[in-house]
Scaffold this motif. Structure first.
Motif, PDB file in Angstrom:
ATOM      1  N   HIS A  69      -6.306  -1.238  -6.018  1.00 30.43           N
ATOM      2  CA  HIS A  69      -7.052   0.012  -5.931  1.00 30.43           C
ATOM      3  C   HIS A  69      -6.096   1.165  -6.210  1.00 30.43           C
ATOM      4  O   HIS A  69      -4.941   1.140  -5.763  1.00 30.43           O
ATOM      5  CB  HIS A  69      -7.689   0.196  -4.555  1.00 30.43           C
ATOM      6  CG  HIS A  69      -8.744  -0.808  -4.239  1.00 30.43           C
ATOM      7  ND1 HIS A  69      -8.454  -2.040  -3.682  1.00 30.43           N
ATOM      8  CD2 HIS A  69     -10.090  -0.782  -4.438  1.00 30.43           C
ATOM      9  CE1 HIS A  69      -9.582  -2.725  -3.536  1.00 30.43           C
ATOM     10  NE2 HIS A  69     -10.579  -1.988  -3.977  1.00 30.43           N
ATOM     11  N   ARG A  91     -11.425   7.064  -8.355  1.00 31.40           N
ATOM     12  CA  ARG A  91     -10.844   5.808  -7.897  1.00 31.40           C
ATOM     13  C   ARG A  91     -11.119   4.691  -8.893  1.00 31.40           C
ATOM     14  O   ARG A  91     -12.141   4.704  -9.579  1.00 31.40           O
ATOM     15  CB  ARG A  91     -11.407   5.407  -6.531  1.00 31.40           C
ATOM     16  CG  ARG A  91     -11.118   6.396  -5.421  1.00 31.40           C
ATOM     17  CD  ARG A  91     -11.790   5.991  -4.122  1.00 31.40           C
ATOM     18  NE  ARG A  91     -11.563   6.966  -3.072  1.00 31.40           N
ATOM     19  CZ  ARG A  91     -10.532   6.948  -2.242  1.00 31.40           C
ATOM     20  NH1 ARG A  91      -9.638   5.955  -2.341  1.00 31.40           N
ATOM     21  NH2 ARG A  91     -10.378   7.877  -1.323  1.00 31.40           N
ATOM     22  N   SER A  92     -10.209   3.738  -8.922  1.00 31.44           N
ATOM     23  CA  SER A  92     -10.406   2.566  -9.778  1.00 31.44           C
ATOM     24  C   SER A  92      -9.981   1.313  -9.026  1.00 31.44           C
ATOM     25  O   SER A  92      -9.020   1.335  -8.227  1.00 31.44           O
ATOM     26  CB  SER A  92      -9.589   2.671 -11.067  1.00 31.44           C
ATOM     27  OG  SER A  92     -10.009   3.765 -11.858  1.00 31.44           O
ATOM     28  N   THR A  93     -10.706   0.234  -9.284  1.00 31.15           N
ATOM     29  CA  THR A  93     -10.302  -1.103  -8.856  1.00 31.15           C
ATOM     30  C   THR A  93      -9.678  -1.775 -10.068  1.00 31.15           C
ATOM     31  O   THR A  93     -10.158  -1.589 -11.192  1.00 31.15           O
ATOM     32  CB  THR A  93     -11.516  -1.902  -8.369  1.00 31.15           C
ATOM     33  OG1 THR A  93     -12.120  -1.214  -7.276  1.00 31.15           O
ATOM     34  CG2 THR A  93     -11.118  -3.299  -7.930  1.00 31.15           C
ATOM     35  N   ARG A 104       0.847  -1.190   0.000  1.00 33.68           N
ATOM     36  CA  ARG A 104       0.000   0.000   0.000  1.00 33.68           C
ATOM     37  C   ARG A 104       0.884   1.242   0.000  1.00 33.68           C
ATOM     38  O   ARG A 104       1.973   1.244   0.588  1.00 33.68           O
ATOM     39  CB  ARG A 104      -0.926   0.029   1.221  1.00 33.68           C
ATOM     40  CG  ARG A 104      -1.863  -1.140   1.294  1.00 33.68           C
ATOM     41  CD  ARG A 104      -3.045  -0.892   2.239  1.00 33.68           C
ATOM     42  NE  ARG A 104      -2.668  -0.581   3.598  1.00 33.68           N
ATOM     43  CZ  ARG A 104      -2.429  -1.500   4.541  1.00 33.68           C
ATOM     44  NH1 ARG A 104      -2.485  -2.802   4.238  1.00 33.68           N
ATOM     45  NH2 ARG A 104      -2.122  -1.141   5.776  1.00 33.68           N
ATOM     46  N   ARG A 115      -5.902   5.666  -6.993  1.00 31.00           N
ATOM     47  CA  ARG A 115      -6.545   6.964  -7.109  1.00 31.00           C
ATOM     48  C   ARG A 115      -5.516   7.985  -7.545  1.00 31.00           C
ATOM     49  O   ARG A 115      -4.384   8.004  -7.041  1.00 31.00           O
ATOM     50  CB  ARG A 115      -7.169   7.402  -5.774  1.00 31.00           C
ATOM     51  CG  ARG A 115      -7.883   8.758  -5.845  1.00 31.00           C
ATOM     52  CD  ARG A 115      -8.614   9.089  -4.538  1.00 31.00           C
ATOM     53  NE  ARG A 115      -7.689   9.387  -3.450  1.00 31.00           N
ATOM     54  CZ  ARG A 115      -7.175  10.621  -3.212  1.00 31.00           C
ATOM     55  NH1 ARG A 115      -7.451  11.621  -4.028  1.00 31.00           N
ATOM     56  NH2 ARG A 115      -6.368  10.791  -2.187  1.00 31.00           N
TER      57      ARG A 115
END
Length: 276
Positions: free
Chosen positions: A270, A253-255, A90, A272
């Motif tokens: 994920h 945002r995108s997955t 992350r 952004r």
């Protein structure tokens, strides 16, 4: 993670909350440009990532400056037999990195999850510019009666909004290792064979950063405007392979998922960007 120790490993849950120290790290424009080229930046399409004039820093470069933290944990013997794997990553970007400079980063083991046959160590690194978390999967270190931790996120639903591809190149692992991670499985065929691979594998963080480049283009953002990133490493990638990226955009945002011939190599992603 590339470290071994002859000492008996300390109980995994006793590492929770353990400070791993602080380091002041420095870098220059050459480091920034080499990194961008190593992860697949193009000298035409991504000129301001690879040319010192008006140079911008790809935010995932920060992870090379903080790689020392999980290495310190490994070196202290937390993983026992040296078989630990980088399970997930992350990154939260607080503000853009300057093209050159120095910063002080501090690290701590924030959580240790009990997966039964394994433990997952979460190592957080903080600086004024970013917050990063390594999830390290350590076989044989579970079973201490702790909490299992967060489960696997649900798979995306509905039709994807974007489909694109990531073309890796044959010399990519050899080039990327010059940015700091010189683990032998990325350069030495004999070391790669010990983990069941036919040849040296690409660094997971290299695949993740290359995915940022392609997704930025897909959603109409600049890759240097990355604000948040999260992904799980599901399978090794061999340099030279072409990967399929599928994304589901929802606002800024995108997955996303990254696969090779239908097999996931990056899952539960994920991302952004600040200015899509």
């Amino acid at each position: 993670m590339g470290h071994r120790t002859d000492q008996a490993p300390e109980a995994a849950d006793r590492w929770r909350g353990r400070a791993l120290g602080s380091r002041t790290v420095s870098y220059d424009e050459r480091d920034v440009m080499l990194y961008a080229l190593a992860v697949g930046a193009h000298p035409v399409a991504d000129l301001d990532l690879v040319f010192e004039r008006e140079l911008r820093v790809l935010p995932t470069f920060a992870l090379t400056l903080a790689q020392w933290a999980p290495d310190v944990l490994a070196g202290k013997g937390a993983f026992g037999d040296g078989t630990a794997l980088h399970g997930a990553q992350r990154l939260t970007v607080h503000k853009p990195l300057p093209p050159s400079g120095e910063m002080t980063c501090s690290a701590v083991v924030t959580d240790v999850w009990d997966k039964g046959g394994a433990a997952v160590f979460e190592v957080a690194v903080d600086s004024p510019y970013f917050h990063a978390v390594w999830s390290v999967f350590a076989p044989g270190r579970g079973g201490f009666g702790g909490e299992r931790g967060p489960g696997r996120p649900a798979a995306p639903v509905g039709e994807p909004t974007h489909r694109t591809s990531l073309e890796t190149f044959a010399a990519q692992a050899a080039l990327y290792r010059l940015t700091g991670d010189r683990h032998l499985i990325h350069i030495d065929p004999a070391a790669a064979a010990t983990i069941g691979q036919p040849r040296p594998i690409l660094h997971g963080l290299c695949t993740l950063a290359g995915t940022v480049l392609r997704l930025a283009d897909a959603v109409g953002a600049h890759p240097a405007d990355l604000a948040e990133l999260d992904g799980r490493f599901a399978a090794p990638v061999l340099p030279g392979e072409t990967l399929d990226i599928t994304a589901w955009q929802d606002g800024d945002r995108s997955t996303f998922e990254v696969a090779r011939d239908g097999e996931s190599v990056l899952s539960a992603g994920h991302i952004r960007f600040r200015n899509p």
